[in-house]
Motif scaffolding. Structure first.
Motif, PDB file in Angstrom:
ATOM      1  N   ASP A 246       0.832  -1.203   0.000  1.00 37.61           N
ATOM      2  CA  ASP A 246       0.000   0.000   0.000  1.00 37.61           C
ATOM      3  C   ASP A 246       0.866   1.252   0.000  1.00 37.61           C
ATOM      4  O   ASP A 246       0.565   2.223  -0.671  1.00 37.61           O
ATOM      5  N   ARG A 247       1.959   1.235   0.749  1.00 37.39           N
ATOM      6  CA  ARG A 247       2.866   2.389   0.771  1.00 37.39           C
ATOM      7  C   ARG A 247       3.473   2.608  -0.598  1.00 37.39           C
ATOM      8  O   ARG A 247       3.588   3.733  -1.054  1.00 37.39           O
ATOM      9  N   ASP A 248       3.870   1.525  -1.298  1.00 38.26           N
ATOM     10  CA  ASP A 248       4.442   1.656  -2.631  1.00 38.26           C
ATOM     11  C   ASP A 248       3.420   2.240  -3.590  1.00 38.26           C
ATOM     12  O   ASP A 248       3.737   3.099  -4.400  1.00 38.26           O
ATOM     13  N   ASP A 249       2.168   1.762  -3.523  1.00 37.37           N
ATOM     14  CA  ASP A 249       1.115   2.273  -4.394  1.00 37.37           C
ATOM     15  C   ASP A 249       0.855   3.748  -4.129  1.00 37.37           C
ATOM     16  O   ASP A 249       0.693   4.533  -5.051  1.00 37.37           O
ATOM     17  N   SER A 250       0.804   4.134  -2.862  1.00 33.77           N
ATOM     18  CA  SER A 250       0.522   5.533  -2.545  1.00 33.77           C
ATOM     19  C   SER A 250       1.681   6.423  -2.972  1.00 33.77           C
ATOM     20  O   SER A 250       1.475   7.562  -3.367  1.00 33.77           O
ATOM     21  N   ALA A 251       2.893   5.937  -2.930  1.00 30.93           N
ATOM     22  CA  ALA A 251       4.035   6.730  -3.384  1.00 30.93           C
ATOM     23  C   ALA A 251       3.950   6.967  -4.884  1.00 30.93           C
ATOM     24  O   ALA A 251       4.258   8.051  -5.365  1.00 30.93           O
TER      25      ALA A 251
ATOM     26  N   GLY B  24      -1.298  12.263  -7.594  1.00 32.20           N
ATOM     27  CA  GLY B  24      -2.704  12.102  -7.934  1.00 32.20           C
ATOM     28  C   GLY B  24      -3.009  12.207  -9.413  1.00 32.20           C
ATOM     29  O   GLY B  24      -4.162  12.318  -9.804  1.00 32.20           O
ATOM     30  N   SER B  25      -1.989  12.180 -10.275  1.00 33.86           N
ATOM     31  CA  SER B  25      -2.244  12.290 -11.706  1.00 33.86           C
ATOM     32  C   SER B  25      -1.987  10.961 -12.393  1.00 33.86           C
ATOM     33  O   SER B  25      -1.328  10.082 -11.866  1.00 33.86           O
ATOM     34  N   SER B  26      -2.525  10.839 -13.589  1.00 31.27           N
ATOM     35  CA  SER B  26      -2.316   9.630 -14.379  1.00 31.27           C
ATOM     36  C   SER B  26      -1.141   9.879 -15.321  1.00 31.27           C
ATOM     37  O   SER B  26      -0.708  11.011 -15.502  1.00 31.27           O
ATOM     38  N   PRO B  27      -0.630   8.806 -15.946  1.00 37.85           N
ATOM     39  CA  PRO B  27       0.480   8.989 -16.883  1.00 37.85           C
ATOM     40  C   PRO B  27       0.051   9.875 -18.045  1.00 37.85           C
ATOM     41  O   PRO B  27      -1.132   9.915 -18.389  1.00 37.85           O
TER      42      PRO B  27
ATOM     43  N   CYS C 295       3.258   2.115 -26.857  1.00 33.96           N
ATOM     44  CA  CYS C 295       2.677   2.222 -28.198  1.00 33.96           C
ATOM     45  C   CYS C 295       3.732   2.257 -29.298  1.00 33.96           C
ATOM     46  O   CYS C 295       3.465   1.836 -30.416  1.00 33.96           O
ATOM     47  N   GLY C 296       4.936   2.798 -29.006  1.00 35.38           N
ATOM     48  CA  GLY C 296       6.016   2.811 -29.985  1.00 35.38           C
ATOM     49  C   GLY C 296       5.998   3.996 -30.929  1.00 35.38           C
ATOM     50  O   GLY C 296       6.794   4.042 -31.871  1.00 35.38           O
ATOM     51  N   CYS C 297       5.129   4.972 -30.713  1.00 33.88           N
ATOM     52  CA  CYS C 297       5.063   6.139 -31.589  1.00 33.88           C
ATOM     53  C   CYS C 297       6.333   6.974 -31.472  1.00 33.88           C
ATOM     54  O   CYS C 297       6.909   7.103 -30.390  1.00 33.88           O
ATOM     55  N   SER C 298       6.760   7.559 -32.594  1.00 29.62           N
ATOM     56  CA  SER C 298       7.878   8.497 -32.598  1.00 29.62           C
ATOM     57  C   SER C 298       7.314   9.885 -32.352  1.00 29.62           C
ATOM     58  O   SER C 298       6.408  10.327 -33.055  1.00 29.62           O
ATOM     59  N   VAL C 299       7.843  10.562 -31.355  1.00 25.04           N
ATOM     60  CA  VAL C 299       7.379  11.908 -31.014  1.00 25.04           C
ATOM     61  C   VAL C 299       8.554  12.754 -30.557  1.00 25.04           C
ATOM     62  O   VAL C 299       9.501  12.246 -29.960  1.00 25.04           O
ATOM     63  N   PRO C 300       8.519  14.059 -30.835  1.00 25.79           N
ATOM     64  CA  PRO C 300       9.532  14.935 -30.262  1.00 25.79           C
ATOM     65  C   PRO C 300       9.353  14.981 -28.739  1.00 25.79           C
ATOM     66  O   PRO C 300       8.219  15.104 -28.257  1.00 25.79           O
ATOM     67  N   PRO C 301      10.415  14.852 -27.962  1.00 23.28           N
ATOM     68  CA  PRO C 301      10.308  14.812 -26.508  1.00 23.28           C
ATOM     69  C   PRO C 301       9.585  16.020 -25.907  1.00 23.28           C
ATOM     70  O   PRO C 301       8.914  15.908 -24.892  1.00 23.28           O
ATOM     71  N   ALA C 302       9.687  17.163 -26.545  1.00 18.06           N
ATOM     72  CA  ALA C 302       9.057  18.376 -26.022  1.00 18.06           C
ATOM     73  C   ALA C 302       7.525  18.264 -26.023  1.00 18.06           C
ATOM     74  O   ALA C 302       6.853  18.989 -25.299  1.00 18.06           O
ATOM     75  N   LEU C 303       6.955  17.358 -26.831  1.00 17.76           N
ATOM     76  CA  LEU C 303       5.498  17.204 -26.883  1.00 17.76           C
ATOM     77  C   LEU C 303       4.954  16.356 -25.753  1.00 17.76           C
ATOM     78  O   LEU C 303       3.745  16.343 -25.524  1.00 17.76           O
ATOM     79  N   VAL C 304       5.819  15.646 -25.034  1.00 18.05           N
ATOM     80  CA  VAL C 304       5.379  14.778 -23.951  1.00 18.05           C
ATOM     81  C   VAL C 304       5.514  15.529 -22.640  1.00 18.05           C
ATOM     82  O   VAL C 304       6.602  15.925 -22.243  1.00 18.05           O
ATOM     83  N   HIS C 305       4.378  15.757 -21.976  1.00 18.86           N
ATOM     84  CA  HIS C 305       4.402  16.434 -20.688  1.00 18.86           C
ATOM     85  C   HIS C 305       3.191  16.014 -19.872  1.00 18.86           C
ATOM     86  O   HIS C 305       2.178  15.593 -20.411  1.00 18.86           O
ATOM     87  N   ARG C 306       3.327  16.139 -18.570  1.00 23.24           N
ATOM     88  CA  ARG C 306       2.223  15.819 -17.659  1.00 23.24           C
ATOM     89  C   ARG C 306       1.298  17.014 -17.541  1.00 23.24           C
ATOM     90  O   ARG C 306       1.739  18.138 -17.467  1.00 23.24           O
ATOM     91  N   GLU C 307       0.014  16.728 -17.507  1.00 18.62           N
ATOM     92  CA  GLU C 307      -0.964  17.768 -17.254  1.00 18.62           C
ATOM     93  C   GLU C 307      -1.061  17.962 -15.765  1.00 18.62           C
ATOM     94  O   GLU C 307      -1.122  17.002 -15.007  1.00 18.62           O
ATOM     95  N   ASP C 308      -1.072  19.178 -15.272  1.00 19.07           N
ATOM     96  CA  ASP C 308      -1.201  19.440 -13.835  1.00 19.07           C
ATOM     97  C   ASP C 308      -2.638  19.560 -13.430  1.00 19.07           C
ATOM     98  O   ASP C 308      -3.498  19.958 -14.061  1.00 19.07           O
TER      99      ASP C 308
ATOM    100  N   PRO D 281      -1.835   5.785 -22.955  1.00 22.62           N
ATOM    101  CA  PRO D 281      -0.997   6.212 -21.823  1.00 22.62           C
ATOM    102  C   PRO D 281       0.469   5.843 -22.056  1.00 22.62           C
ATOM    103  O   PRO D 281       0.779   4.783 -22.597  1.00 22.62           O
ATOM    104  N   ILE D 282       1.353   6.725 -21.662  1.00 24.11           N
ATOM    105  CA  ILE D 282       2.790   6.532 -21.842  1.00 24.11           C
ATOM    106  C   ILE D 282       3.392   5.953 -20.569  1.00 24.11           C
ATOM    107  O   ILE D 282       3.158   6.461 -19.480  1.00 24.11           O
ATOM    108  N   ALA D 283       4.166   4.885 -20.723  1.00 24.23           N
ATOM    109  CA  ALA D 283       4.887   4.302 -19.596  1.00 24.23           C
ATOM    110  C   ALA D 283       6.334   4.804 -19.581  1.00 24.23           C
ATOM    111  O   ALA D 283       6.885   5.069 -18.521  1.00 24.23           O
TER     112      ALA D 283
END
Length: 68
Positions: A16-21, A26-29, A55-68, A38-40
């Motif tokens: 449970d501690r590992d899951d909560s960490a 509180g956000s999803s990938p 998924c294996g898609c090619s993307v510029p790294p700058a396009l991948v970001h977490r939504e706050d 979803p990106i792993a």
């Protein structure tokens, strides 16, 4: 003296501690900007070159970001 049940309960608490960490913020990938899955992992191979997993898609790294 501890019983097997006590040992099992302590293992559950540790899990449970590992899951909560992992969910601490509180956000999803983030989602892949190309296919929406979803990106792993993000693998960056250059300043403008990267790929996301699973998924294996090619993307510029700058396009991948977490939504706050």
């Amino acid at each position: 003296m501890r019983s097997d049940r006590d040992d099992h309960e302590s293992d559950d608490t540790a899990a449970d501690r590992d899951d909560s960490a992992a969910d601490r913020d509180g956000s999803s990938p983030p989602d892949c900007p190309r296919c929406g899955e979803p990106i792993a992992f993000l693998t960056v191979s250059g300043p403008m070159t990267g790929s996301v997993s699973p998924c294996g898609c090619s993307v510029p790294p700058a396009l991948v970001h977490r939504e706050d």
